[in-house]
Design an enzyme around this catalytic site. Structure first.
Site, PDB file in Angstrom:
ATOM      1  N   VAL A  13       1.223   0.997  17.094  1.00  0.00           N
ATOM      2  CA  VAL A  13       1.458   2.367  17.558  1.00  0.00           C
ATOM      3  C   VAL A  13       0.894   3.414  16.592  1.00  0.00           C
ATOM      4  O   VAL A  13       1.029   4.615  16.830  1.00  0.00           O
ATOM      5  CB  VAL A  13       2.961   2.648  17.791  1.00  0.00           C
ATOM      6  CG1 VAL A  13       3.501   1.786  18.923  1.00  0.00           C
ATOM      7  CG2 VAL A  13       3.761   2.449  16.512  1.00  0.00           C
ATOM      8  N   GLY A  14       0.282   2.953  15.498  1.00  0.00           N
ATOM      9  CA  GLY A  14      -0.303   3.880  14.530  1.00  0.00           C
ATOM     10  C   GLY A  14       0.578   4.168  13.335  1.00  0.00           C
ATOM     11  O   GLY A  14       0.418   5.188  12.658  1.00  0.00           O
ATOM     12  N   LYS A  37       5.560  -1.109   1.315  1.00  0.00           N
ATOM     13  CA  LYS A  37       5.567  -1.918   2.529  1.00  0.00           C
ATOM     14  C   LYS A  37       6.716  -2.908   2.415  1.00  0.00           C
ATOM     15  O   LYS A  37       6.742  -3.749   1.512  1.00  0.00           O
ATOM     16  CB  LYS A  37       4.234  -2.645   2.699  1.00  0.00           C
ATOM     17  CG  LYS A  37       4.125  -3.475   3.968  1.00  0.00           C
ATOM     18  CD  LYS A  37       4.067  -2.607   5.207  1.00  0.00           C
ATOM     19  CE  LYS A  37       3.867  -3.463   6.461  1.00  0.00           C
ATOM     20  NZ  LYS A  37       3.785  -2.647   7.685  1.00  0.00           N
ATOM     21  N   ALA A 111       7.905  -3.116   9.321  1.00  0.00           N
ATOM     22  CA  ALA A 111       7.004  -4.057   9.998  1.00  0.00           C
ATOM     23  C   ALA A 111       7.388  -4.066  11.467  1.00  0.00           C
ATOM     24  O   ALA A 111       8.484  -4.506  11.829  1.00  0.00           O
ATOM     25  CB  ALA A 111       7.139  -5.460   9.400  1.00  0.00           C
TER      26      ALA A 111
END
Length: 238
Positions: A13-14, A37, A111
């Site tokens: 979805v960007g 992350k 994620a």
């Protein structure tokens, strides 16, 4: 807002490019930025991950990962199949808090979606956000189907008493269809939170210099940008 958790309504979805835009706008505003992350999947040792891509596009950010797993699966599944220790929400919270001690803004990128499982106990990014007491930014797609996934994500955040900072459209098409144009008005309504930006399709293919120069124009002042939601709605909505 020293820590901001960024999740998507799903995959592709960007989210990573949006994270890079938020980082670039914060850097342009003079803030020091770290990007964490929570769980990188589908990337082997030595390969570039999402945090590295954020740093490439945004500039001088501290890029970090809690863990990475080679197969492109949900983090809990990828960890189990690789025979590696899973990421726990506590691990994400501790890593983010450590970075927050040295940076003015820490962006924690999840994620996939909010409830993707990190471990066998069912830990998720939402649990990490709760431990951090951090607001959550939701990245949504533009077209048909996005209202359902956005509202489900928003309801889950409210049910957990987590702050939904707002919604960013991760990829706004050059020629938006009717559903996309209607969603400009409907997304903030179903989310119960403001629309805080819209990134043009292909933003991640810009050169880093061009990306950094224009990133603030995609995001609202709440995210260190100068994007005007009302002007965008007036221009794009049917």
């Amino acid at each position: 807002m020293p820590i901001l958790v960024i999740t998507g309504t799903g995959t592709e979805v960007g989210k990573t490019v949006t994270t890079a835009a938020v980082a670039a706008a914060a850097l342009a505003a003079g803030r020091s930025v770290a990007v964490l992350k929570a769980a990188q999947t589908g990337v082997r040792p030595g390969e570039r991950g999402d945090a590295d891509e954020v740093a490439r596009l945004a500039g001088a950010v501290t890029a970090a990962e809690v863990a990475r797993f080679p197969e492109p699966l949900a983090p809990g599944t990828a960890a189990r199949r690789a025979g590696l220790a899973p990421v726990r929400p506590q691990d994400v919270a501790e890593a983010a808090a450590k970075l927050a001690a040295e940076h003015e803004l820490v962006l924690v990128e999840g994620a996939g979606g909010l409830l993707v499982r990190f471990d066998a106990a069912g830990g998720t990014l939402a649990d990490a956000a709760r431990l951090l007491n951090a607001p959550v930014l939701v990245v949504a797609s533009a077209g048909l189907g996005t209202l359902n996934t956005t509202e489900l994500t928003a309801r889950e955040l409210r049910g957990r008493e987590l702050e939904l900072l707002g919604v960013v459209i991760g990829s706004w098409p050059d020629s938006p269809d009717l559903a996309s144009r209607c969603n400009v008005a409907d997304l903030p309504e179903v989310a119960g939170a403001p629309l805080l930006g819209a990134l043009p399709a292909g933003a991640g293919t810009l050169s880093p210099a061009d990306f950094r120069a224009v990133a603030p124009s995609w995001l609202s002042p709440r995210l260190d940008g100068n994007w005007d939601a009302e002007a965008f709605r007036g221009r794009e909505a049917p």
